[in-house]
Design a protein around this motif. Structure first.
Motif, mmCIF file in Angstrom:
data_model
loop_
_atom_site.group_PDB
_atom_site.id
_atom_site.type_symbol
_atom_site.label_atom_id
_atom_site.label_comp_id
_atom_site.label_asym_id
_atom_site.label_seq_id
_atom_site.Cartn_x
_atom_site.Cartn_y
_atom_site.Cartn_z
ATOM 1 N N LYS A 382 0.849 -1.197 0.000
ATOM 2 C CA LYS A 382 0.000 0.000 0.000
ATOM 3 C C LYS A 382 0.883 1.246 0.000
ATOM 4 N N MET A 384 0.468 5.583 0.572
ATOM 5 C CA MET A 384 -0.344 6.737 0.927
ATOM 6 C C MET A 384 0.490 8.007 0.761
ATOM 7 N N LEU A 389 -4.806 7.294 -0.050
ATOM 8 C CA LEU A 389 -4.286 6.015 -0.523
ATOM 9 C C LEU A 389 -4.140 6.048 -2.033
ATOM 10 N N GLU A 392 -3.501 0.348 -3.182
ATOM 11 C CA GLU A 392 -3.940 -0.583 -2.133
ATOM 12 C C GLU A 392 -4.408 -1.885 -2.738
#
Length: 392
Positions: A382, A384, A389, A392
């Protein structure tokens, strides 16, 4: 709000097992161990023991994913940025190659345009100019026909056209006029690093006095110990070890610097003054085969083989095809350093060495929520950026 739970937190000086990171808006609101966590009205992301780390900061990359920043288009910035993002890079200094003024200007224009783009992209912090004021004897893969001496009329014109977009400049401090240029750049807060240089000890000493603070791709395209009239004279390499105030950037792909040399560097240099960089070209994240170093119009053909780009005669490297996760993985396998120390070399260290005012590079309350999640193989799960985000 978003909360990462059941994660192994990668802090600057330790790992925290079974931890959480709470994000509110664009910033980190709180973090700690799960026994300190209380239920919040937020989206929960269960990391199942995987690592949560600050996003990687690559302060030296020419491109990736089939794109070079010297292509001079927004599409190139977007394409390269998305490939870098997939490998955990949340902030980047797009890096130029020595070229014509016209090609550099087009890259400047595209850089300003892409900063206005939204969507799935890393932060484009500022430009890193590599050249054109480089030593001919240490040009490496930089095109010889575009090398210049640092004339005030030339570099001041670049500064004016850049309108504050330049964050870092790599050049050779031994060239005539280089230290006068350093005084100009220091006044504008631009980070200066020694690269593609045949400097000797006295040159490096004077460069530091005029504001140079680091060495570009340590060991690559720089002078080392030699004899002058029978006396030993230190080069840039030895000065990198001698002067504590100099930070070193290293291409930790295991090829540019073999494992034994990586171990020597971390043994002799304070790890807080080491920055991992990809120095990647457009072939990063792609397969083996022919590629182009530099912009499509002015660049030259290179060949990617065995995890590195080579000049056509196979006598020298032509660029890196490393990605950020590969750098971390190589350092972890080859140096014996703890993961948190290695991650700091691509998060907290470059943020400090680039003198960034933006609070990034650490899991800390109030810092920007630029975070990545990866497994024990440093496979990115993931990403960010600023609390959003991206992957993901």
């Amino acid at each position: 709000m978003v909360c990462f739970i059941n994660a192994t937190l990668v802090l600057t000086d330790c790992l925290v097992d079974s931890g959480f990171v709470l994000v509110e808006g664009t910033r980190i609101k709180d973090f700690g161990s799960m026994d300190q966590w209380t239920m919040q009205n937020c989206r929960l992301i269960d990391c199942h023991g995987m690592y949560v780390s600050p996003g990687f900061i690559d302060i030296h990359t020419h491109g990736a994913g089939g794109h070079d920043f010297m292509d001079g288009t927004v599409e190139a910035f977007v394409g390269a940025g998305r490939m870098l993002l997939e490998h955990g890079v949340t902030s980047v200094l797009p890096t130029s190659l020595t070229s014509t003024d016209e090609a550099l200007d087009q890259t400047l224009v595209s850089f300003r345009q892409v900063q206005q783009e939204s969507g799935r992209l890393p932060r484009f912090l500022g430009l890193h100019l590599e050249g054109p004021y480089l030593a001919l004897s240490q040009k490496g893969a930089q095109p010889e026909r575009f090398l210049k001496l640092p004339e005030p009329s030339h570099y001041r014109s670049i500064l004016e056209r850049a309108e504050g977009a330049i964050l870092r400049w790599t050049y050779a401090p031994e060239l005539p006029g280089a230290l006068d240029m350093a005084d100009d750049l220091a006044d504008q807060g631009i980070v200066m690093t020694i690269g593609h240089s045949d400097a000797e000890y006295e040159d490096v000493k004077h460069a530091i006095e005029h504001g140079f603070s680091g060495l570009t791709h340590f060991y690559s395209a720089m002078s080392s110990l030699k004899r002058v009239h029978g006396r030993r004279v230190l080069g840039v390499v030895e000065c990198g070890y001698l002067f504590d105030e100099l930070f070193l950037e290293i291409i930790a792909d295991g090829v540019h610097l073999p494992p034994e040399l990586l171990r020597l560097i971390v043994k002799c240099k304070d790890h807080r003054n080491i920055c991992l960089v990809s120095d990647s070209m457009r072939a990063a994240g792609m397969g083996d085969g022919p590629s182009v170093l530099g912009g499509l119009d002015l660049g030259h053909i290179v060949y990617v083989e065995h995890g590195v780009a080579m000049m056509p005669d196979r006598q020298a490297f032509a660029g890196s095809v490393a990605t950020a996760d590969r750098l971390i993985r190589t350092m972890l396998q080859e140096t014996g350093l703890p993961l948190y120390t290695i991650v700091a070399m691509m998060t907290a260290n470059p943020a400090r060495c680039m003198k960034l005012k933006l609070p990034i590079g650490k899991i800390e309350r109030g810092y920007e929520a630029d975070l990545i999640v990866f497994d024990s193989n440093i496979t990115i799960n993931k990403v960010m950026v600023a609390g959003k985000l991206m992957m993901e």
